[in-house]
Design an enzyme around this catalytic site. Sequence first.
Site, PDB file in Angstrom:
ATOM      1  N   ALA A 157      46.851  -8.642   4.237  1.00 46.44           N
ATOM      2  CA  ALA A 157      46.491  -8.318   2.852  1.00 46.44           C
ATOM      3  C   ALA A 157      47.727  -8.484   1.975  1.00 46.44           C
ATOM      4  O   ALA A 157      48.812  -8.024   2.322  1.00 46.44           O
ATOM      5  CB  ALA A 157      45.991  -6.874   2.772  1.00 46.44           C
ATOM      6  N   LYS A 158      47.550  -9.146   0.834  1.00 46.95           N
ATOM      7  CA  LYS A 158      48.639  -9.232  -0.135  1.00 46.95           C
ATOM      8  C   LYS A 158      48.484  -7.976  -0.998  1.00 46.95           C
ATOM      9  O   LYS A 158      47.876  -8.011  -2.072  1.00 46.95           O
ATOM     10  CB  LYS A 158      48.507 -10.527  -0.949  1.00 46.95           C
ATOM     11  CG  LYS A 158      49.749 -10.899  -1.715  1.00 46.95           C
ATOM     12  CD  LYS A 158      49.636 -12.327  -2.242  1.00 46.95           C
ATOM     13  CE  LYS A 158      50.708 -12.635  -3.262  1.00 46.95           C
ATOM     14  NZ  LYS A 158      52.067 -12.640  -2.733  1.00 46.95           N
ATOM     15  N   ALA A 159      48.986  -6.875  -0.451  1.00 45.68           N
ATOM     16  CA  ALA A 159      48.774  -5.562  -1.085  1.00 45.68           C
ATOM     17  C   ALA A 159      50.050  -5.086  -1.770  1.00 45.68           C
ATOM     18  O   ALA A 159      51.154  -5.302  -1.266  1.00 45.68           O
ATOM     19  CB  ALA A 159      48.333  -4.551  -0.035  1.00 45.68           C
TER      20      ALA A 159
END
Length: 306
Positions: A157-159
Amino acid sequence: MSVWCKKFRFAWIDGSLVECEKAQVHVLTHALHYGTGVFEGIRGYWNGENLYVFRLREHMERMLVSAKMVGLKLDYKVEQLVDATVEVIKANGFKENIYIRPIAFAGEGTISLDISGVPVRVAITAFPFGHYLKPEGVRVKIVSWRRIPSFSLPISAKATGIYLNSVVSLAEAKKEGYDEAVLLDWRGYISEGSGENIFIVRKGVIATPPVTASILEGITRDSVIKIARDLGYTVEERDITRDELHSANEAFMTGTAAEITPIVEVDGKPVGDGKPGPITIKLQKEYGDIVMAKNKKYMEWLTPVY
Ligand code: PY5
């Protein structure tokens, strides 16, 4: 006035265009406290005739996967996010290279860590943008912090919260006079830069760390693997040791912001002869042509705005 409002006029927020000055959040926004957001970085290129967004669909697909991994419920389909991006670029009328920043985040309503009832907000902004790293080459340091492993967080996830790992790493590299940080994974193999994937070239063969080396699976990484293979190079996705990076003939970083940036020095030692290598330069040029719609073979990667 926000400094950003000197750069763009309209933002897209939760389904409508709003004036930049109104593109604000409350201080009790959940994501501000706990890093509960997912985002993307996308580039749009003006080639003198039209503005082309690079791999827009793939970026929006990744954002929806990121949201799922983090547990943010997004009521948007890929097509809607693609259309909203085109809408906000058109509203601003950009005729230059831009960076697009979509973000979905937990909004207001609770101080609890339980995000199940928190409204999710979505915003897309875009603004003129030049180089992120020096295109003529960067000096990097392998920092003491390790890239967060996938057994601690869903790092595919590009969180937003995950980026604290990058922020402290870059700060360490900058403090010691370097341009960019390289993080090892938890095992000690090369993982990635603070906001870029890494490639090395040894004896004419290109290699990049695999998904299992705690990397973000970059869309530029994917593009470069395809472009390099189309040019006839061998590209290996395999574990890379720190020693292999130090003794590589060439090395470079890839990312939406970084595009293809040569690495000319690692930990004070020159990479190759300390100048961008021939394969790196060739890929840089090919990538530059593709994003500017000068190479008809890769037109399916581009979304024309006007
Ligand atoms: N790894 C990390 C940790 C990243 O943040 C990024 C992108 C990449 C790899 C490369 O991914 P992609 O090729 O899909 O862009 N970083 C963002 C960017 O827009 C933010 C940088 C500040 O490039």
